[in-house]
Design an enzyme around this catalytic site. Sequence first.
Site, PDB file in Angstrom:
ATOM      1  N   ASP A  76       2.985   8.285   9.304  1.00 43.25           N
ATOM      2  CA  ASP A  76       3.964   8.255   8.210  1.00 43.25           C
ATOM      3  C   ASP A  76       4.037   9.617   7.527  1.00 43.25           C
ATOM      4  OD1 ASP A  76       1.308   7.614   7.277  1.00 43.25           O
ATOM      5  OD2 ASP A  76       2.163   7.086   5.333  1.00 43.25           O
ATOM      6  N   GLU A 142      -0.700   6.096   5.193  1.00 44.79           N
ATOM      7  CA  GLU A 142      -1.709   6.928   4.538  1.00 44.79           C
ATOM      8  C   GLU A 142      -1.115   7.497   3.258  1.00 44.79           C
ATOM      9  OE1 GLU A 142      -4.182  10.332   3.392  1.00 44.79           O
ATOM     10  OE2 GLU A 142      -2.075  10.408   3.946  1.00 44.79           O
ATOM     11  N   HIS A 357       4.088  18.215   1.890  1.00 45.24           N
ATOM     12  CA  HIS A 357       4.841  17.406   0.900  1.00 45.24           C
ATOM     13  C   HIS A 357       5.982  18.199   0.253  1.00 45.24           C
ATOM     14  CE1 HIS A 357       1.489  14.143   0.317  1.00 45.24           C
ATOM     15  NE2 HIS A 357       1.482  14.648   1.528  1.00 45.24           N
TER      16      HIS A 357
HETATM   17 ZN   LIG Z   1      -1.748  13.612   5.592  1.00 45.41          ZN
END
Ligand SMILES: [Zn+2]
Length: 384
Positions: A76, A142, A357
Amino acid sequence: MTAPSPPLSATLELACELIRRPSVTPVDEGCQELMMRRLQALGFRIEPMRIEEVENFWASHGEQDGPVLCFAGHTDVVPTGPLQAWQHQPFDALIDAQGMLCGRGAADMKGSLAAMIIAVERFVADHPKHKGRIAFLITSDEEGPAQHGTKAVIERLAARNERLDWCIVGEPSSTALVGDVVKNGRRGSLGATLTVRGVQGHVAYPHLARNPIHLAAPALAELAAEHWDDGNAFFPPTSFQVSNLNAGTGATNVIPGELRAVFNFRFSTESTVEGLQKRVEAILDRHGLDYHVEWALSGLPFLTEPGALLDAVAASIKAVTGRETTPSTSGGTSDGRFIATLGTQVVELGPVNATIHQINERVLASDLEVLTEIYYQTLVKLLA
Ligand SMILES: [Zn+2]
């Protein structure tokens, strides 16, 4: 017309295939299917473990006895954020003019997943009768609540007494150059919501009220100034941070009846959950507060001391890159905390984490080749 680009390496080919599947938590979008097909072709025993809405799988190859080396990770990815902010679309997976593989998950952690698969394919081809077992533990949750992912799979493995000696988690551990840092542990995380009760009243009549802000402030100041421990050779000192503080009705003439503070410990192996809780409550008691604390433990600290796994990983990094790696326990929590509960030596080793991210997440494409070679050399040192 643009010139045809040179053929991609096996690792980059697979990394691109994975990135093109938009697997935002907890959706897997067929990433695991792709990985399982590759492993099945190598003779792995494959065990899909869908738990609630989360896809996971466990796979292993080799003899029942002998040590088990597990590769762990997640398919993910975090959401993209605004698409128009991306220089290249996040699920296009292309390599830019600077040689960066761009896309959501390139660094966290589809690049690592591809490197693991290719390293294992090469290793099994070179050493079909290797020692012990190679395993994969892959989840698609996760980045989300992480309840039905690695944690739940580990509970199932523990219930049937699966042994797991060594585990390499593909989290992007590197800081500037691939392999410069590996994580050999993580701090624990203990959260709490503190409610301090007072008596609401008019600010002009304080003798008829009890102001929870005035009562709590010195206690919070003492908590913030407290020295919890010194840390140790592997961990920095335990830290305490207040993240939220709320009280008041919005009116300027009302003493509030209640104060709420949310705080969090990132703690070393020098402190325990019970120890921290007792010390916090002793400080609150000393200030005579009428309070309630709701504790939420999100992870115990874990530590992998120098030993077979850390040695093999460090020697492989040295052999492939010439670099001495630095073991570190910094950063947030990871799924390593669940795996370590089996008594497993856990090391996190993956590419550079500078853009994880973020918008325009990317990783140096050639670093994934280096990572593949490091994983391969580690397999050789531990299981050849
Ligand atoms: Zn990661």
